[in-house]
Enzyme design. Structure first.
Site, short mmCIF file in Angstrom:
data_model
loop_
_atom_site.label_atom_id
_atom_site.label_comp_id
_atom_site.label_asym_id
_atom_site.label_seq_id
_atom_site.Cartn_x
_atom_site.Cartn_y
_atom_site.Cartn_z
N SER A 152 0.85 -1.19 0.00
CA SER A 152 0.00 0.00 0.00
C SER A 152 0.88 1.23 0.00
CB SER A 152 -0.92 0.02 1.23
OG SER A 152 -0.17 0.24 2.41
N CYS A 153 0.35 2.33 -0.55
CA CYS A 153 1.05 3.61 -0.53
C CYS A 153 0.04 4.70 -0.20
CB CYS A 153 1.74 3.88 -1.87
SG CYS A 153 0.61 4.15 -3.25
N PRO A 154 0.49 5.93 0.09
CA PRO A 154 -0.42 6.96 0.58
C PRO A 154 -1.64 7.21 -0.29
CG PRO A 154 1.83 7.66 0.94
CD PRO A 154 1.90 6.38 0.16
N THR A 155 -1.49 7.16 -1.62
CA THR A 155 -2.67 7.39 -2.46
C THR A 155 -3.17 6.12 -3.11
OG1 THR A 155 -1.23 7.91 -4.33
CG2 THR A 155 -2.02 9.75 -3.02
N THR B 248 1.73 1.07 -4.95
CA THR B 248 1.07 -0.12 -4.41
C THR B 248 1.20 -1.30 -5.36
OG1 THR B 248 -0.54 1.22 -3.20
CG2 THR B 248 -1.17 -1.05 -3.68
#
Length: 714
Positions: free
Chosen positions: A209-212, A217
């Site tokens: 997962s990544c921030p956006t 991701t």
């Protein structure tokens, strides 16, 4: 509408830095009518860049953002001589600006994982670097990344495919040896048997997962899966991104040898992976250091195999996590309707428990201080203190740091505030379990209304189920493309909340309030034999499956009543909580005692588990007895039901009461009265002794019978 057009290709992208280059790319979106506010979109991209640079190893830049200024999911491609995009290995030469509407979600978001995975392919990047026209770039990208195909477009796509895909077949034979030879020189000799004992194939799972949730991701997922394959292992990755996720099944997680987390956001429902060797890193390492992470996972598996105590410690920690809040937060794939309903309800309860714990313990401490400061009536009088009372009773205006009364009032106000969230959180996360995020608004709002009407725990159950089902129904509506972007933030919350709250206020609320009041009055009227019977039944349930569904139903019933306990320190819900807690401690403590007094009746692993069961039992973790029940279910469960039911009945008979929903012996001091503490411990000791005697007697008898049979056979 196509994801990328010739107007969205810049073959000679220039700029003093990545921000100027991004503006050049974004202007192409304005020209094509896909961006309505250039400055807003650039601000959204800059905010994303501030969280983490979007440059990737291999000369890639992927600036991206979800923005209200974007009307259609789009890609803009730029090729440069080299612009620093924040990657450690050098400037970016291939840049994709990814623009998604603010609403995100739905089928069009499938472009994100497709692009991310394409960027991990050498032949895809080589084809882009060699392209001589905008049309060629569009063909290359469209062959790998596209929206859901329309039937009418199939002939054209088929005609274009050979041109775009042509480089792939030629590149594959050359590329495959390059990627596989480095990590696995012996790959061509797989049939040779001598290599097998040296390195076994592992089954790995992971989460990225990544921030956006847009690009990193999916690129991390591709990097990990490719690295695992090159090393001779199998790996399945759950991508928690904007396009949603296909959660790993319970069976996949159970079969995994190790877990790799590559994430910059908290892993959703991380408790699913408890008890597994785990590598935990940031998402970028999943992209650039896949082989190293797989090697770390291999090393962990080997270490755990060499030292079984590590696996046992992890299993104990997993049991602790499940018992202290993670009741059920995952609906099993393919579960029956009844199982799914139970898991929905238990998900709500698991998120509610921390609020109950905080509120209950703070209120209990408040009453203890009040009794010291104000005598026997202190626990009742303290409720006069608060944030809205006038004069000396308003602690915001008259708080005295040297006054026990002021401290007691402060603890009470904070604890009561925590309890105030009990029903809304229960309802909200039941709805969340049913419909995911769309269920939160109708669930929490409905739960708040249920609490205001006095419907309590039962009202929260009703609004949670209704809110979740309605939100899931509305989420499935087929709407026009122009409406999709506002569905998650406008349509779904408004419609689902209106239906849920409207139904409860006009139809369901009053009957449930009446039922809740009747249940409360019935519990408050418990006494004598009826109280003992309730304790007997709840105790038997706690001892039956040791942390399983029957155990959790009894536990949920007890914790659900804490919110309605009121100021009295001896109300029925508090007695029920004490009975359930004591009964849940019996089995692990009894097995710890049995393995101590009759060690020859148990195997070596069981004796080791018995040592850990002392602490688990004292901490109210019923799962500490599961290893024994799994090995000998009939004798252990029968003995557990008897011992636990006796303890539950005795606690109700003695009138012990507690506000804390968890903690075992460590929270007994907040009972206040030393007499009640001693009576609670007496009931616990009696139940533990009864179960210990039963287990030892049954095992000794069966052992003697086995010896007699052996002699007779000889």
């Amino acid at each position: 509408m196509s994801l990328i057009t010739t107007e969205q290709v810049v073959l000679d992208l220039t700029g003093d830095d990545r921000h100027e280059a991004t503006r050049v790319l974004a202007e192409r979106l304005v020209a094509s009518g896909r961006c309505t506010d250039l400055d807003q979109f650039l601000a959204d991209v800059a905010e994303r860049e501030s969280k983490m640079a979007t440059g990737l190893p291999g000369g890639i830049g992927i600036p991206h953002a979800r923005s209200a200024a974007i009307t259609e999911p789009s890609l803009v491609f730029g090729r440069t001589d080299g612009i620093d995009w924040g990657a450690k290995d050098g400037p970016a030469t291939l840049v994709f600006l990814i623009a998604a509407p603010e609403g995100g979600g739905d089928a069009h978001m499938q472009m994100l994982p497709k692009l991310a995975r394409a960027l991990m392919k050498k032949d895809f990047k080589a084809a882009l670097a060699a392209a001589t026209s905008e049309e060629e770039v569009v063909r290359i990208v469209s062959a790998e990344v596209a929206l859901d195909p329309a039937p009418a477009a199939t002939p054209a796509a088929a005609a274009a495919a050979p041109t775009a895909a042509a480089p792939a077949p030629e590149a594959t034979p050359a590329a495959a040896p390059d990627t596989s030879a480095a990590p696995s020189p012996a790959a061509p000799d797989v049939p040779a048997t001598p290599a097998t004992p040296e390195k076994r194939s592992l089954t790995l799972v992971g989460v990225t997962s990544c921030p956006t949730g847009i690009a990193h991701t999916y690129m991390a997922a591709e990097g990990l899966e490719a690295a695992a394959k090159a090393a001779g292992h199998t790996m399945t990755v759950e991508t928690q991104g904007s396009a949603g996720s296909n959660p790993l099944s319970a069976a996949q997680i159970a079969a995994a040898d190790a877990v790799i987390f590559a994430h910059d956001l908290p892993v959703k429902d991380a408790g699913r992976f408890a008890g597994k060797p785990t590598v935990d890193v940031g998402v970028k390492k999943g992209i650039s250091e896949g082989p190293a992470l797989v090697a770390q996972a291999e090393a962990l598996v080997a270490e755990w195999a060499a030292d079984p105590s590590r696996a046992e410690a992890a299993a104990a920690a997993a049991s602790t996590a499940r018992a202290s809040g993670g009741l059920v937060t995952k609906v099993e794939d393919g579960a029956s309707t009844l199982t799914r309903v139970r898991q929905w309800l238990m998900t709500g309860v698991s998120y509610m428990i921390p609020f109950v714990a905080a509120g209950g313990i703070l209120i209990a401490l408040s009453f203890m201080l009040a009794q010291v400061a104000m005598g026997e009536q202190g626990a009742i009088e303290i409720v006069k203190y608060g944030l809205t009372a006038e004069g000396e009773y308003n602690i915001t205006q008259n708080f005295n740091a040297l006054s026990l009364t002021s401290w007691a009032a402060l603890l009470f106000v904070i604890g009561a505030a925590s309890f105030g969230f009990l029903v809304p959180i229960l309802s909200g996360f039941i709805a969340f379990a049913i419909a995911d995020r769309p269920g939160l608004v109708p669930g929490i709002v409905g739960g708040s209304i249920a609490a205001t009407m006095g419907a309590g725990f039962l009202g929260g159950l009703a609004t949670g189920v209704i809110g979740g089902l309605v939100a899931r129904w509305v989420s499935g509506w087929k709407v026009a493309k122009g409406v999709r972007g506002v569905m998650p933030v406008v349509v779904i919350p408004i419609v689902s909340t209106l239906i849920t709250a409207g139904l409860f206020i006009t139809l369901l609320g009053r009957p449930i309030v009446a039922l809740s009041d009747g249940l409360k009055n019935g519990l408050d009227g418990l006494g004598g034999s009826s109280a003992v019977l309730v304790g007997l039944i709840l105790g038997a349930m706690m001892g039956f499956d040791l942390g399983g569904p029957v155990n959790k139903v009894a536990y949920a019933f007890a914790t659900g009543g804490l919110g309605a306990a009121g100021a009295a320190s001896d109300s029925a819900p508090l007695k029920i909580m004490a009975a359930v807690m004591a009964a849940g401690m019996v089995a692990p403590l009894a097995m710890a005692l049995a393995t101590t007094v009759r060690p020859h009746l148990f195997s070596e692993p069981e004796r080791e588990n018995g040592k850990a069961a002392w602490l688990l039992g004292a901490s109210f973790i019923s799962e500490g007895a599961i290893p024994f029940a799994a090995a000998d279910p009939v004798r252990i469960i029968a003995s557990s039901v008897v011992g636990s039911s006796i303890t539950g009945a005795l606690v109700m008979l003695f009138g012990s009461a507690i506000r804390a929903p968890h903690g075992g012996i460590w929270v007994l001091p907040i009972m206040g009265s030393i007499t009640q503490i001693l009576l609670f411990l007496l009931a616990l000791v009696i139940g533990v002794l009864v179960m210990t005697v039963a287990v030892v007697a049954l095992k000794s008898r069966d052992r003697r019978l086995a010896e007699v049979d052996a002699v007779a056979t000889v």
